[in-house]
Motif scaffolding. Structure first.
Motif, short mmCIF file in Angstrom:
data_model
loop_
_atom_site.label_atom_id
_atom_site.label_comp_id
_atom_site.label_asym_id
_atom_site.label_seq_id
_atom_site.Cartn_x
_atom_site.Cartn_y
_atom_site.Cartn_z
N TYR A 142 -1.81 -8.63 3.62
CA TYR A 142 -3.02 -7.76 3.84
C TYR A 142 -4.05 -8.54 3.13
CZ TYR A 142 -2.34 -6.69 -1.30
OH TYR A 142 -2.12 -6.71 -2.35
N ILE A 143 -5.27 -8.23 3.42
CA ILE A 143 -6.46 -8.86 2.58
C ILE A 143 -7.19 -7.45 1.89
CG2 ILE A 143 -6.58 -10.91 3.84
CD1 ILE A 143 -8.90 -9.71 5.43
N THR A 144 -8.07 -8.03 1.02
CA THR A 144 -8.66 -6.96 0.13
C THR A 144 -10.17 -6.71 0.69
OG1 THR A 144 -9.25 -8.26 -1.50
CG2 THR A 144 -7.19 -7.05 -1.63
N GLY A 145 -10.95 -7.57 1.17
CA GLY A 145 -12.41 -7.49 1.51
C GLY A 145 -12.89 -8.23 0.40
N ILE A 146 -12.09 -8.45 -0.84
CA ILE A 146 -12.91 -9.22 -1.78
C ILE A 146 -12.22 -10.63 -1.50
CG2 ILE A 146 -13.32 -9.72 -4.30
CD1 ILE A 146 -12.78 -6.65 -4.72
N ASN A 147 -10.75 -10.44 -1.52
CA ASN A 147 -10.04 -11.82 -1.17
C ASN A 147 -9.73 -11.92 0.46
OD1 ASN A 147 -8.03 -13.67 -0.83
ND2 ASN A 147 -6.52 -12.61 -2.24
N PRO A 148 -10.25 -12.69 1.19
CA PRO A 148 -10.22 -12.95 2.60
C PRO A 148 -8.82 -13.38 3.00
CG PRO A 148 -11.78 -14.39 1.77
CD PRO A 148 -11.37 -13.65 0.63
N GLY A 149 -7.79 -13.77 1.88
CA GLY A 149 -6.77 -14.32 2.25
C GLY A 149 -6.48 -15.64 2.99
N ASN A 150 -5.33 -15.76 3.76
CA ASN A 150 -5.42 -17.14 4.66
C ASN A 150 -5.36 -16.87 5.87
OD1 ASN A 150 -3.06 -15.87 4.63
ND2 ASN A 150 -1.76 -17.22 3.59
N GLY A 151 -5.50 -15.46 6.48
CA GLY A 151 -5.58 -15.25 7.85
C GLY A 151 -4.30 -14.90 8.36
N LEU A 152 -3.16 -14.96 7.69
CA LEU A 152 -1.85 -14.61 8.23
C LEU A 152 -1.72 -12.96 8.26
CD1 LEU A 152 0.52 -17.18 6.20
CD2 LEU A 152 -0.37 -17.11 8.75
N HIS A 153 -2.60 -12.30 7.76
CA HIS A 153 -2.52 -10.97 8.25
C HIS A 153 -2.80 -10.68 9.54
CE1 HIS A 153 -6.89 -11.49 7.84
NE2 HIS A 153 -7.01 -10.48 8.63
N ASN A 154 -3.18 -11.48 10.44
CA ASN A 154 -3.48 -11.53 11.57
C ASN A 154 -2.26 -11.51 12.52
OD1 ASN A 154 -6.18 -10.75 11.82
ND2 ASN A 154 -6.94 -13.10 11.56
N ARG A 155 -1.31 -11.93 12.01
CA ARG A 155 0.07 -12.19 12.61
C ARG A 155 1.02 -10.87 12.49
NH1 ARG A 155 0.64 -17.99 12.06
NH2 ARG A 155 -1.33 -18.57 12.57
N ASP A 156 0.33 -9.79 12.89
CA ASP A 156 0.72 -8.40 12.87
C ASP A 156 1.93 -8.29 14.11
OD1 ASP A 156 -1.45 -8.65 14.55
OD2 ASP A 156 -1.68 -6.42 14.39
N SER A 157 2.85 -9.00 14.11
CA SER A 157 3.93 -8.94 15.15
C SER A 157 5.05 -7.86 15.04
CB SER A 157 4.37 -10.26 15.49
OG SER A 157 5.09 -10.73 14.25
N LEU A 158 4.90 -7.13 13.82
CA LEU A 158 6.24 -6.17 13.67
C LEU A 158 5.62 -4.71 14.27
CD1 LEU A 158 8.76 -6.54 12.36
CD2 LEU A 158 7.83 -5.62 10.05
N VAL A 159 6.26 -4.38 15.39
CA VAL A 159 5.74 -2.96 16.10
C VAL A 159 6.50 -2.02 15.50
CG1 VAL A 159 5.60 -2.01 18.19
CG2 VAL A 159 5.37 -4.67 17.99
N MET A 160 5.94 -1.06 15.01
CA MET A 160 6.73 0.44 14.59
C MET A 160 6.22 1.65 15.13
SD MET A 160 5.78 -0.40 10.65
CE MET A 160 6.04 -2.17 10.90
N VAL A 161 6.86 2.60 15.23
CA VAL A 161 6.57 3.89 15.60
C VAL A 161 7.09 4.70 14.42
CG1 VAL A 161 6.60 6.21 17.02
CG2 VAL A 161 6.26 3.71 18.00
N ASN A 162 6.39 5.26 13.57
CA ASN A 162 6.92 6.12 12.58
C ASN A 162 7.63 5.53 11.59
OD1 ASN A 162 5.55 8.17 13.86
ND2 ASN A 162 7.40 9.64 13.88
N ALA A 163 7.01 4.22 11.23
CA ALA A 163 7.61 3.09 10.33
C ALA A 163 8.95 2.55 10.85
CB ALA A 163 7.59 3.79 8.86
N THR A 164 9.51 2.83 12.11
CA THR A 164 10.43 2.47 12.41
C THR A 164 10.50 1.24 13.57
OG1 THR A 164 11.35 4.76 12.28
CG2 THR A 164 13.08 3.25 13.03
#
Ligand code: C2O
Ligand code: CU
Ligand code: CU
Length: 587
Positions: free
Chosen positions: A188-210
């Motif tokens: 994740y990023i925080t809005g203060i810490n923009p991170g390295n962009g890897l939060h954009n690799r959101d490839s884990l798909v889940m329904v109800n956390a499963t």
């Protein structure tokens, strides 16, 4: 004979494996009121088998119980914060006073309990709750803090709809997350810490956390309460055989009639209640809930290219699910229940859109992203400032109906040489934003695209809404009435892409009571012809007393010459005052 037996044996095993869910999704437990106790806690969750990742949940490791409320009830929610860091909890979509809304101003310190109390004023629908601390919403939501709120009312209850929770009525939160497979953490990023962009690799798909979950559904009409709880991704929801989803509800209530469609585009924060007719499948059969992301146009996160004209995929790619069709959940069809719902009512709720003529104020807001500078919301495309928690951006008069025009700026907003309607000449990134406003449910009036073409909302968007997907270059107009709650505490409006919200694509408004002007020289009791006390001490002393309870405002034009009264007092909504030309009620 022997062969037959073997065949039969394997047939039974195969059937059995189809009959039992391999990886059943979590169905959150229900909580009933009028008092709800929630504890926000740290935990662990196995996204990938054998690996614990840090998580957060309400009353558990991840997600939270479904809060079931009846319209008209007076409820109290006690939220104990055991996270070890500050947060807030917001009741997304509910019409409550700003003090009870759980926005960034209602911080809950570690080990503190926040206990908002409110009357349930909304219509039957699916709402949700999630943290809303400025800069930390992305973190807290993606770590697992989100839950459903189901509101019931008599209008919905009178319809023959599936409503047995966990049997033919399921809440489904659709999410993707970026997972660090080395450290086993959600990125994740925080809005203060923009991170390295890897939060954009959101490839884990889940329904109800499963992940790769499945759900047993009876061979009949089944209601799915879909929520996009993702950080930024839009889902193009459909079934694997392209059969119809019958949409019955939008964010804030049932539609007037079911809307049959094979695709529902759902952006973060949005909900859609749908009915799927599983009666045409045979027991043991499976069908998948898909996102047909290959059908998403560029400029929408989830498509192949999330930003038009940005000159490269940046940190967004590679991501195997961008622009690809993928499965979110597998439905296994099981036997009918005892009392199945087998048809869908032809008409649903009495939806009364607000007529455009009722609006007396129009506001224009620009969702501004790109050009390497911070994301923000401004009154003009050139606005420079992002969210400032100490600045009130808009003041709205209680009871006013307003039209809001929301544009997603995809243009070179700092250049005057580019025609804003010429998408082709666009210089800076163009992308969509899901716009959300607190306090109200609105009706979408129309959308105007970058070429000036105007379209009306499709049937699935004609109900009450609190989030709207604004396409790149598009202007969406909606109408809402700001009733009931006036306070110096602000409500938020923002982009529901969580990293955008955290980085400042958010603003705030307060609702002010209407001002009643009283000319003290005219209205003085002694000036009245019949000598009656139509401007009596009691009325104003009552009003003055009420000032501490709610907020209406009287301004004495002559500056408070009438004895003990100050030049400005605040009065209770609904109070009746006697003035020289009759009595008035403050609305
Ligand atoms: Cu779902 Cu202001 O949030
Ligand atoms: Cu909200
Ligand atoms: Cu945004």
């Amino acid at each position: 004979m022997k062969l037959y037996k073997i065949f039969n044996f394997w047939f039974v095993v195969l059937l059995a494996s189809k009959l039992w869910s391999q990886n059943p999704i979590i169905i959150p437990p229900q909580l009933f009121g009028p008092i709800y106790d929630l504890e926000m806690q740290n935990g662990t969750h196995q996204y990938l088998d054998g690996h614990d990742a840090p998580s957060m949940g309400f009353n558990g490791d991840i997600l939270g119980p479904t809060l079931v409320m009846d319209a008209g009830d007076l409820v109290q929610i006690n939220v104990l914060n055991s996270l070890g860091e500050e947060t807030t909890v917001h009741w997304h979509g509910l019409h409550v006073a700003p003090e009870d809304d759980g926005g960034p101003h209602s911080e809950i310190d570690p080990l503190e309990t926040y206990s908002p109390q409110f009357e349930v004023l909304d219509k039957a629908s699916t709402y949700w709750y999630h943290p809303h601390l400025h800069h930390r919403t992305f973190k807290h939501v993606s770590f697992g803090l989100s839950g459903f709120i189901i509101i019931r009312d008599t209008e919905e209850q009178a319809l023959n709809l599936p409503r047995t929770y966990g049997v033919d009525d399921f809440p489904l939160v659709l999410q993707t997350k970026s997972y660090d497979p080395v450290n086993h953490e959600i990125r994740y990023i925080t809005g203060i810490n923009p991170g390295n962009g890897l939060h954009n690799r959101d490839s884990l798909v889940m329904v109800n956390a499963t992940i790769d979950g499945d759900l047993d559904v009876p061979q009949q009409m089944v209601r799915l309460r879909l929520l996009n709880g993702s950080q930024q991704r839009v889902f193009e929801v459909g079934l694997s055989d392209d059969s119809d989803l019958h949409q019955i509800g939008s964010d804030g209530g049932l539609l007037s009639a079911p809307y049959a469609t094979d695709r529902i585009r759902l952006s973060p924060g949005e909900r859609a209640e749908v009915i799927v007719d599983f009666s045409s499948y045979s027991v043991g059969q499976s069908i998948e809930l898909m996102s047909y992301a290959s059908e998403l146009p560029d400029g929408i996160w989830g498509a192949d290219d999330p930003i038009i004209n940005h000159g490269g995929p940046g940190t967004y790619n590679p991501n195997p699910i961008n622009g690809a069709d993928f499965t979110m959940l597998t439905f296994n069809i099981i036997a009918q229940t005892v009392d199945p719902v087998l048809s869908i009512p032809a008409t649903l709720a009495n939806v009364v859109p607000i007529p455009e003529e009722e609006a007396t104020v129009t506001r224009t807001k620009h969702l501004i992203a790109g050009n390497g500078s911070a994301v923000r919301i401004g009154n003009t495309p050139q606005s420079a400032d992002g969210f400032d928690i100490d600045v009130i951006n808009d003041v709205i008069t209680l009871g006013t109906t307003e039209i809001w025009e929301i544009s997603s700026d995809t243009i070179a907003y700092d250049t005057t040489s580019v025609d804003p309607l010429e998408i082709d000449t666009m210089t800076w990134p163009g992308q969509y934003h899901p716009f959300h406003i607190h306090d109200v449910q609105f009706f979408i009036l129309d959308r105007t695209d970058g070429d000036g073409n105007v379209t009306l909302p499709h049937p699935g968007e004609q109900g009450r809404k609190d989030v709207v997907l604004v396409n790149p270059g598009e202007t969406v107009r909606f109408i809402a009435t700001f009733d009931d709650f006036a306070s110096p505490v602000p409500y938020m409006y923002h982009c529901h892409i969580l990293p955008h919200e955290d980085a400042g694509m958010m603003a705030q408004f307060t609702v002010e009571p209407p001002t009643i002007y009283v000319d003290n020289t005219v209205n003085h009791p002694s000036s009245l012809e019949d000598g009656s006390l139509t401007y009596p001490y009691n009325e104003f002393s009552e009003a003055y007393e009420a000032a501490s309870i709610q907020h209406g405002k009287i301004v004495f034009l002559s500056g408070g010459t009438y004895g003990e009264f100050p030049p400005e007092i605040t009065v209770f909504k609904g109070i009746e005052l006697q003035l020289d030309d009759g009595s008035i009620t403050i609305e």
